[in-house]
Design a protein around this motif. Sequence first.
Motif, PDB file in Angstrom:
ATOM      1  N   PHE A   1       0.831  -1.203   0.000  1.00 25.52           N
ATOM      2  CA  PHE A   1       0.000   0.000   0.000  1.00 25.52           C
ATOM      3  C   PHE A   1       0.868   1.256   0.000  1.00 25.52           C
ATOM      4  CE2 PHE A   1      -3.530   2.455   2.405  1.00 25.52           C
ATOM      5  CZ  PHE A   1      -4.118   2.845   1.218  1.00 25.52           C
ATOM      6  N   TRP A   2       1.880   1.252   0.826  1.00 26.82           N
ATOM      7  CA  TRP A   2       2.739   2.434   0.922  1.00 26.82           C
ATOM      8  C   TRP A   2       3.504   2.661  -0.379  1.00 26.82           C
ATOM      9  CZ3 TRP A   2       6.912   3.868   5.119  1.00 26.82           C
ATOM     10  CH2 TRP A   2       6.797   5.240   5.398  1.00 26.82           C
ATOM     11  N   ILE A   3       3.934   1.585  -1.026  1.00 28.30           N
ATOM     12  CA  ILE A   3       4.597   1.727  -2.327  1.00 28.30           C
ATOM     13  C   ILE A   3       3.625   2.325  -3.342  1.00 28.30           C
ATOM     14  CG2 ILE A   3       5.623   0.489  -4.275  1.00 28.30           C
ATOM     15  CD1 ILE A   3       7.453   0.747  -1.843  1.00 28.30           C
ATOM     16  N   GLU A   4       2.393   1.819  -3.339  1.00 26.34           N
ATOM     17  CA  GLU A   4       1.379   2.351  -4.255  1.00 26.34           C
ATOM     18  C   GLU A   4       1.131   3.838  -4.015  1.00 26.34           C
ATOM     19  OE1 GLU A   4      -1.627  -1.414  -4.969  1.00 26.34           O
ATOM     20  OE2 GLU A   4      -1.723  -0.323  -3.069  1.00 26.34           O
TER      21      GLU A   4
ATOM     22  N   PRO B   1       3.316   7.264  -6.981  1.00 26.80           N
ATOM     23  CA  PRO B   1       2.656   8.438  -7.585  1.00 26.80           C
ATOM     24  C   PRO B   1       3.037   9.741  -6.878  1.00 26.80           C
ATOM     25  CG  PRO B   1       1.081   6.657  -7.260  1.00 26.80           C
ATOM     26  CD  PRO B   1       2.326   6.267  -6.534  1.00 26.80           C
ATOM     27  N   ALA B   2       3.236   9.683  -5.544  1.00 24.08           N
ATOM     28  CA  ALA B   2       3.622  10.895  -4.816  1.00 24.08           C
ATOM     29  C   ALA B   2       4.929  11.461  -5.356  1.00 24.08           C
ATOM     30  CB  ALA B   2       3.764  10.589  -3.327  1.00 24.08           C
ATOM     31  N   LYS B   3       5.809  10.598  -5.797  1.00 24.79           N
ATOM     32  CA  LYS B   3       7.092  11.032  -6.353  1.00 24.79           C
ATOM     33  C   LYS B   3       6.966  11.448  -7.813  1.00 24.79           C
ATOM     34  CE  LYS B   3      11.598  11.485  -5.753  1.00 24.79           C
ATOM     35  NZ  LYS B   3      12.163  12.454  -4.787  1.00 24.79           N
ATOM     36  N   ARG B   4       6.114  10.753  -8.554  1.00 25.47           N
ATOM     37  CA  ARG B   4       6.032  10.953 -10.003  1.00 25.47           C
ATOM     38  C   ARG B   4       5.106  12.098 -10.406  1.00 25.47           C
ATOM     39  NH1 ARG B   4       7.433   6.940 -13.627  1.00 25.47           N
ATOM     40  NH2 ARG B   4       5.623   7.508 -14.908  1.00 25.47           N
TER      41      ARG B   4
ATOM     42  N   ALA C   1       3.877  12.589   4.606  1.00 24.06           N
ATOM     43  CA  ALA C   1       3.191  12.803   5.886  1.00 24.06           C
ATOM     44  C   ALA C   1       1.713  12.456   5.772  1.00 24.06           C
ATOM     45  CB  ALA C   1       3.370  14.252   6.340  1.00 24.06           C
ATOM     46  N   VAL C   2       1.061  12.886   4.691  1.00 26.78           N
ATOM     47  CA  VAL C   2      -0.362  12.590   4.511  1.00 26.78           C
ATOM     48  C   VAL C   2      -0.584  11.100   4.309  1.00 26.78           C
ATOM     49  CG1 VAL C   2      -2.368  12.981   3.015  1.00 26.78           C
ATOM     50  CG2 VAL C   2      -0.898  14.888   3.632  1.00 26.78           C
ATOM     51  N   SER C   3       0.361  10.436   3.657  1.00 24.13           N
ATOM     52  CA  SER C   3       0.203   8.996   3.412  1.00 24.13           C
ATOM     53  C   SER C   3       0.081   8.204   4.707  1.00 24.13           C
ATOM     54  CB  SER C   3       1.370   8.463   2.582  1.00 24.13           C
ATOM     55  OG  SER C   3       2.568   8.386   3.343  1.00 24.13           O
ATOM     56  N   LEU C   4       0.605   8.746   5.808  1.00 25.82           N
ATOM     57  CA  LEU C   4       0.480   8.062   7.094  1.00 25.82           C
ATOM     58  C   LEU C   4      -0.977   7.938   7.512  1.00 25.82           C
ATOM     59  CD1 LEU C   4       3.456   9.722   9.017  1.00 25.82           C
ATOM     60  CD2 LEU C   4       3.411   7.512   7.839  1.00 25.82           C
TER      61      LEU C   4
ATOM     62  N   CYS D   1      -8.909  -2.680   0.619  1.00 24.58           N
ATOM     63  CA  CYS D   1      -8.433  -1.324   0.896  1.00 24.58           C
ATOM     64  C   CYS D   1      -7.122  -1.044   0.170  1.00 24.58           C
ATOM     65  CB  CYS D   1      -8.258  -1.134   2.398  1.00 24.58           C
ATOM     66  SG  CYS D   1      -7.431   0.407   2.871  1.00 24.58           S
ATOM     67  N   VAL D   2      -6.183  -1.947   0.287  1.00 23.51           N
ATOM     68  CA  VAL D   2      -4.840  -1.747  -0.272  1.00 23.51           C
ATOM     69  C   VAL D   2      -4.889  -1.594  -1.785  1.00 23.51           C
ATOM     70  CG1 VAL D   2      -2.658  -2.960  -0.696  1.00 23.51           C
ATOM     71  CG2 VAL D   2      -3.586  -2.816   1.620  1.00 23.51           C
TER      72      VAL D   2
END
Length: 673
Positions: A23-26, A30-33, A118-121, A150-151
């Motif tokens: 989930f965190w990778i997903e 996109p957060a980086k790209r 931070a928001v991803s947490l 969910c994931v």
Amino acid sequence: MSFPARVPSKWVTATVVVLIFIFWIELLVPAKRQSQIVDEGAHIFSGYSYWTKGDFGMNPEHPPLVKLLATFPLLHMKLNVPQPLSSPPFFKFSEFLEGKQFLYSNDADAILFRARVAVSLLSIALALVIFMATKEMFRMVPALVALVLCVFDPNLIAHGALVTTDVGMAMFLFATVYAFYLYVKKPTAKRLATAAVLAGLTLATKHSGVLLCPILGLLAIAEILHAPAVDVQKAGGRAKQIARLAGALAVMAIVGVTILWTFYGFRYQARPAGMAMTPSLPEYVGQLEHRPTAGKVVLMAAKYHLLPEAYLYGLTDVYNAPRYLNSFLLGNLYHHGQWFYFPAVFAIKSTLGFLLLLLLLPIAVALCSKSYWREFLFLSIPPFIYFLVAMASGFNIGVRHILPVYPFLIVLAAFVAGELIQKNKIWAAIACALILFHVASSIRVFPNYLTYANEMWGGPAKTYKILTNSNVDWGQQLKATKEYLDRHNVKDCWFDYFTWPFADPSYYGIPCKPLPAYLSQAFEVYPPPAPAKVSGMVLISADELSGEGWGPDELNPYAQFWKLKPADLIGNSILVFNGNFDLSAASAKSHAFAAMELMKDEEYDQALAEAQIAVATDPNDAASQTALCRAFMHLSRKDEAHEAYVRGVKLANAVHPEYQGYWLWLLDSSGAK
């Protein structure tokens, strides 16, 4: 076939860890790209202003919690902070324009990524709460199914790391309802305190947090009406049960509002050190003539300082903003919100596997040998209320506005899968197939989750034809556009990028010359004039193509591109065209915008020249006639201004006048009538 009596804890732990890692990778890829989406500049700059200046007048339309969380990692960075605008405009102008300066005068990518992590947490926390709630309600195997759903939910992934309030609202609303469920099952002071604190965090996340009032109230009533006699006796009788629940709700309300005040530093005034809001709260509330009761309530709360001033601005905005929003759905443009928008968007943006599991709920209930009356009430009443309010709100700009319904429905879908799996091999195979279908459908859109649409609607490559705004094109594709242009060695191009006033394509080295975007007129940030004819590559944002901002038919200067097949599609949301194009309508608007900009600088002769070019380029454009009218007025050429006024009003009233209110307002305010 039945659930195992006990799933080995080491396997459960390993499965949960792996799924959370996926989930965190997903979320982070996109957060980086992705480049900045529309709202992030304003949210990030306002959050930073809360920490460093205590200025809650920045972005008051949303409470502070998520913005404070997102910008906490920025506090150790040495950042350039823009000077406040010399003539404070409407507060939304300030937050977006200063937010753009804040991002792009610093390392925008570093700021965005830190804030998104931070928001991803919050998304990780939501996944874990969904798992725990499902385990508490329906046992371990459905809990693992819920975590999988969910994931791999494309909407939770799409919005799960963006600096907006949507995933925060989904997390805290669901957590609050779950905490209240635990309290109702076994009332203790600790459980009540947990629910009360979470209620406060929900209120501090988004203004729709006020829906906790009807949600928790109806859940309490449902508990009173449906609780078995044994439970009533344990509570000490019906009267004591009612008193206990009423007292619990009162405690949650008091603690919740106190926590809300905490996030505003227990200060009523929105801005520090005597700084004023533009407009004042009474002036802004004065725009609620269509909601007079809401306006009176806001003013009463302001008079007695019942809630922070910034929070009251946001409540006013909730009622006011939808009046100025158009809706685009299934290829049709609507001037106002439509009640069927969110049901349709939910059907389009949810995976078919997930939808089919929900449709099998009656069968799962019939197969179930145990009564789950309380669980069903706690999982159905909140999304039902939230959905009804969303349908009536007029905020038809994205599935993100109903994101809080997904956690509840995910748990229900997991219950369905669990019941089917334990029934027999055939039902188990159906349930597993639907879960795998859900996963596969989500994976195929990686990493462009914002553009997701399920297979029934043609998939993510077709989403732009039926939806717009944050459903598909929210300004996230600048990096992908740069990669595409580099890959094709494109050095000369034209780009109609709809979030141009809020983001900076040149920051990423995009060589395209800008075409006018509809947000330019709303925020009075104009690109240079564009020629009437262009050759070569033209890039068009999907949101611009829809006409959501411009209006339908000939009001949209890019309407011709609807009839053309794009040469390519960047990230499912930027359309690529090659050839020779007549862009007279767009060119006229760009010259009209240039005239408006020159008038702001009191360069009236140059403004008149630009307005005359605009009218010559497209005599039937109300915007061009408006610019001409206002330029003549500034030069005291009142007869010519009146002639332009008459032509402008006639044109605006002749073609979809409901979409031309802005130009009619500018014409009327020119004094040339």
